[in-house]
Design a protein around this motif. Structure first.
Motif, short mmCIF file in Angstrom:
data_model
loop_
_atom_site.label_atom_id
_atom_site.label_comp_id
_atom_site.label_asym_id
_atom_site.label_seq_id
_atom_site.Cartn_x
_atom_site.Cartn_y
_atom_site.Cartn_z
N ASN A 132 -2.84 10.71 71.15
CA ASN A 132 -3.93 9.89 71.96
C ASN A 132 -5.56 10.04 71.20
OD1 ASN A 132 -4.52 8.20 74.51
ND2 ASN A 132 -6.30 9.55 74.27
N THR B 233 3.61 17.26 76.07
CA THR B 233 2.25 16.92 76.51
C THR B 233 1.45 16.98 75.47
OG1 THR B 233 3.13 17.35 78.54
CG2 THR B 233 0.73 17.14 78.18
N VAL C 83 6.57 20.75 83.67
CA VAL C 83 5.82 20.11 82.52
C VAL C 83 6.28 20.59 81.07
CG1 VAL C 83 3.49 19.74 81.43
CG2 VAL C 83 3.99 19.56 83.95
N VAL D 159 -8.23 6.79 78.20
CA VAL D 159 -7.70 7.25 79.48
C VAL D 159 -6.74 8.47 79.26
CG1 VAL D 159 -6.13 6.63 81.32
CG2 VAL D 159 -7.78 4.92 80.48
N LYS D 160 -6.76 9.51 80.12
CA LYS D 160 -5.95 10.86 79.92
C LYS D 160 -4.36 10.52 79.97
CE LYS D 160 -5.39 15.65 80.69
NZ LYS D 160 -5.89 16.76 81.40
N PRO D 161 -3.58 10.58 79.13
CA PRO D 161 -2.20 10.26 79.29
C PRO D 161 -1.50 11.27 80.18
CG PRO D 161 -2.57 10.77 76.89
CD PRO D 161 -3.92 10.97 77.63
N ASP D 162 -0.45 10.92 81.06
CA ASP D 162 0.00 11.68 81.97
C ASP D 162 0.94 12.78 81.25
OD1 ASP D 162 -0.84 10.02 84.15
OD2 ASP D 162 1.16 8.82 83.89
N ALA D 163 1.17 14.03 81.87
CA ALA D 163 1.82 14.97 81.52
C ALA D 163 3.23 14.63 81.40
CB ALA D 163 1.81 16.28 82.34
N VAL D 164 3.95 15.08 80.07
CA VAL D 164 5.33 14.72 80.01
C VAL D 164 6.28 15.80 80.87
CG1 VAL D 164 7.38 14.78 78.48
CG2 VAL D 164 4.98 13.98 77.67
N ILE D 165 7.18 15.19 81.55
CA ILE D 165 8.02 16.07 82.68
C ILE D 165 9.45 16.10 81.93
CG2 ILE D 165 9.03 16.35 84.85
CD1 ILE D 165 6.07 16.40 84.69
#
Length: 135
Positions: free
Chosen positions: A88, A81, A76, A64-70
Motif C-alpha cells: 500500500n 498484513t 491475524v 486508506v489503511k488496508p484491513d488486517a489479513v486473517i
C-alpha cells in the motif's frame, strides 16, 4: 598493570529475537507495535499537508489503511498484513515525469531540482556500460 572488569551478565542472552515491527501504510517505514499507533496519525497529517500544497489537478484521495489479513486459524497473519501495508505504501509513491523513478510525495520536489526533461536522472538499477570506468 590495569585490571579489566567483566560487565557482561552471565548466562544466555535475554532477547532471543528482535521485537516485531509493523510497516506504516503511508510512508512504508517500520515501527514497533506500540509506536505505530503514534506514528500513523502524524504521518497522515503530514501526507494531507503535502497534498494540499499540490495544484488541485495533482491532488490525490487520502490513503486508506488496508484491513488486517486473517489466517485460516482466525488469527491475524502478521507477515501477510505487513506485506499488504508495505505494498500500500509503495502504491502511494509518485513517479517522476522525467526519469520514471518513484518517490514519496514530499521527496519528489527535491529530486526534481536535479532531474529535468533535458537531463533526466539515471536509473539506480542499471549496470554500468563497459566503457565507463569503475570508481
Amino acid at each position: 598493570m590495569q585490571r579489566f572488569q567483566n560487565n557482561f551478565t552471565p548466562g544466555p542472552p535475554r532477547a532471543t529475537k528482535s521485537a516485531p515491527t509493523v510497516f506504516c501504510f503511508i510512508c512504508g517505514r517500520q515501527f514497533g507495535s506500540k509506536s505505530i499507533a503514534i506514528h500513523e496519525p502524524q504521518c497522515l497529517k503530514k501526507w494531507h499537508a503535502e497534498n494540499e500544497k499540490l495544484p488541485k489537478s495533482k491532488r490525490r484521495a487520502a490513503p486508506v489503511k488496508p484491513d488486517a489479513v486473517i489466517g485460516n486459524d482466525g488469527e491475524v497473519d502478521a507477515v501477510a498484513t505487513n506485506e499488504v501495508l508495505w505494498k500500500n505504501s509503495q502504491g502511494l509513491m509518485v513517479e517522476c515525469e522525467h526519469c520514471g523513478r518513484k518517490f514519496n510525495e514530499d521527496r519528489l520536489s527535491v529530486h526534481q531540482r536535479s532531474c529535468t526533461a533535458e537531463n533526466p536522472a539515471k536509473s539506480v538499477g542499471r549496470s554500468r556500460s563497459k566503457s565507463q570506468p569503475k570508481r
